[in-house]
Motif scaffolding. Structure first.
Motif, mmCIF file in Angstrom:
data_model
loop_
_atom_site.group_PDB
_atom_site.id
_atom_site.type_symbol
_atom_site.label_atom_id
_atom_site.label_comp_id
_atom_site.label_asym_id
_atom_site.label_seq_id
_atom_site.Cartn_x
_atom_site.Cartn_y
_atom_site.Cartn_z
ATOM 1 N N HIS A 80 0.855 -1.186 0.000
ATOM 2 C CA HIS A 80 0.000 0.000 0.000
ATOM 3 C C HIS A 80 0.890 1.234 0.000
ATOM 4 O O HIS A 80 2.112 1.124 0.014
ATOM 5 N N HIS A 90 1.189 3.971 2.070
ATOM 6 C CA HIS A 90 1.552 4.790 3.241
ATOM 7 C C HIS A 90 3.055 5.036 3.277
ATOM 8 O O HIS A 90 3.865 4.164 2.933
ATOM 9 N N ASP A 137 5.393 5.058 5.420
ATOM 10 C CA ASP A 137 6.356 4.162 6.079
ATOM 11 C C ASP A 137 6.615 2.886 5.278
ATOM 12 O O ASP A 137 7.480 2.094 5.654
ATOM 13 N N HIS A 138 5.901 2.687 4.179
ATOM 14 C CA HIS A 138 6.110 1.515 3.327
ATOM 15 C C HIS A 138 6.721 1.871 1.977
ATOM 16 O O HIS A 138 7.087 0.974 1.221
ATOM 17 N N HIS A 187 -7.484 -1.432 5.112
ATOM 18 C CA HIS A 187 -6.516 -0.461 5.641
ATOM 19 C C HIS A 187 -6.418 0.722 4.681
ATOM 20 O O HIS A 187 -6.431 1.878 5.099
ATOM 21 N N ASP A 210 -0.140 -4.039 5.873
ATOM 22 C CA ASP A 210 -0.873 -3.607 7.073
ATOM 23 C C ASP A 210 -2.300 -4.155 7.081
ATOM 24 O O ASP A 210 -3.178 -3.606 7.732
HETATM 25 FE FE FE2 Z 1 -0.202 1.554 6.557
#
Ligand code: FE2
Length: 232
Positions: A61, A63, A65-66, A122, A139
């Motif tokens: 995904h 986000h 932090d990924h 998510h 996540d």
């Molecule tokens: Fe996430």
């Protein structure tokens, strides 16, 4: 069972206990990095140590932090980026010619087939990647937990359906590789999740939504441990 055609290596990186995974196809020496973020030199060092060539980048995904290592990784490797079309539309980022997928697509990495599962909840275009009896869950599904549904694009009703589908469609021995190290063990099996992950214990959509949105974060904190059915 035939011998697996691939190995999965995990690196725990960054301040949020993210797992960055490297899928290595033995036959071709090719590798796919799932969710490159935080300390990209460690990913590159791993690839050099194992003498593998990073040809693909897979996103669970969008986000921060990924994905915050994509640019740095692509400076070193001319790799093809993959994500679900729905997630690309949700993200709205100007990606450089990614391959946009639908659920059920197969990404062929040498002799290794990686199946793309669309697992919304998510985020709208969250993906899990199934390979050789393993599933990389981002996540969506954590070991004894699941991803938040209160951020932009989150939807607890979708998460309920997604987790039901995963529980029904993946065999008990499937190994779960989550996007964060939030439990006492980094990996688990679907059998252990069906038994001890409270999010897998609901048969009522409304009760799940209430637990995910209003209850869980008040009463449970990482490291997550196996639990029986929560009280209502
Ligand atoms: Fe996430």
């Amino acid at each position: 069972m035939p011998a697996p055609t691939s190995s999965i290596y995990a690196l725990e990186l960054g301040p949020m206990e993210n797992f960055v995974y490297v899928i290595h196809d033995h036959a071709s020496g090719r590798a796919a990095v799932v969710d490159p973020a935080w300390e990209v030199p460690k990913v590159i060092d791993l690839a050099r140590d194992k003498d593998i060539r990073i040809t693909d980048v897979l996103l669970t995904h969008s986000h921060h932090d990924h994905v915050n290592g994509i640019g740095e990784l692509l400076k070193t490797y001319d790799a093809q980026l993959h994500l679900l079309k729905v997630e690309a539309q949700f993200w709205g980022s100007h990606l450089n010619l990614p391959t946009l997928h639908h659920g059920g697509d197969i990404i062929q990495l040498g002799k290794t087939a990686i199946e793309v599962l669309h697992t919304p909840g998510h985020t709208p275009g969250s993906a899990c990647y199934y390979v050789d009896g393993n599933v990389i869950t981002g996540d969506t599904l954590f070991v004894f937990g699941c991803g938040r549904c209160d951020l932009r694009g989150g939807d607890p009703e979708e998460m309920y359906r997604t987790l039901k589908r995963l529980g029904e469609n993946l065999s008990a021995e499937t190994v779960i590789h989550p996007g964060h190290n939030y439990a006492e063990t980094p990996i688990s099996t679907m059998e252990e999740q069906l038994a001890g992950n409270p999010f897998m214990h609901f048969d009522d959509l409304r009760a799940f939504v209430h637990y995910r949105m209003h209850e869980h974060d008040r009463i449970r904190h990482s490291p997550y441990r196996p639990e029986r059915m929560p009280d209502h």
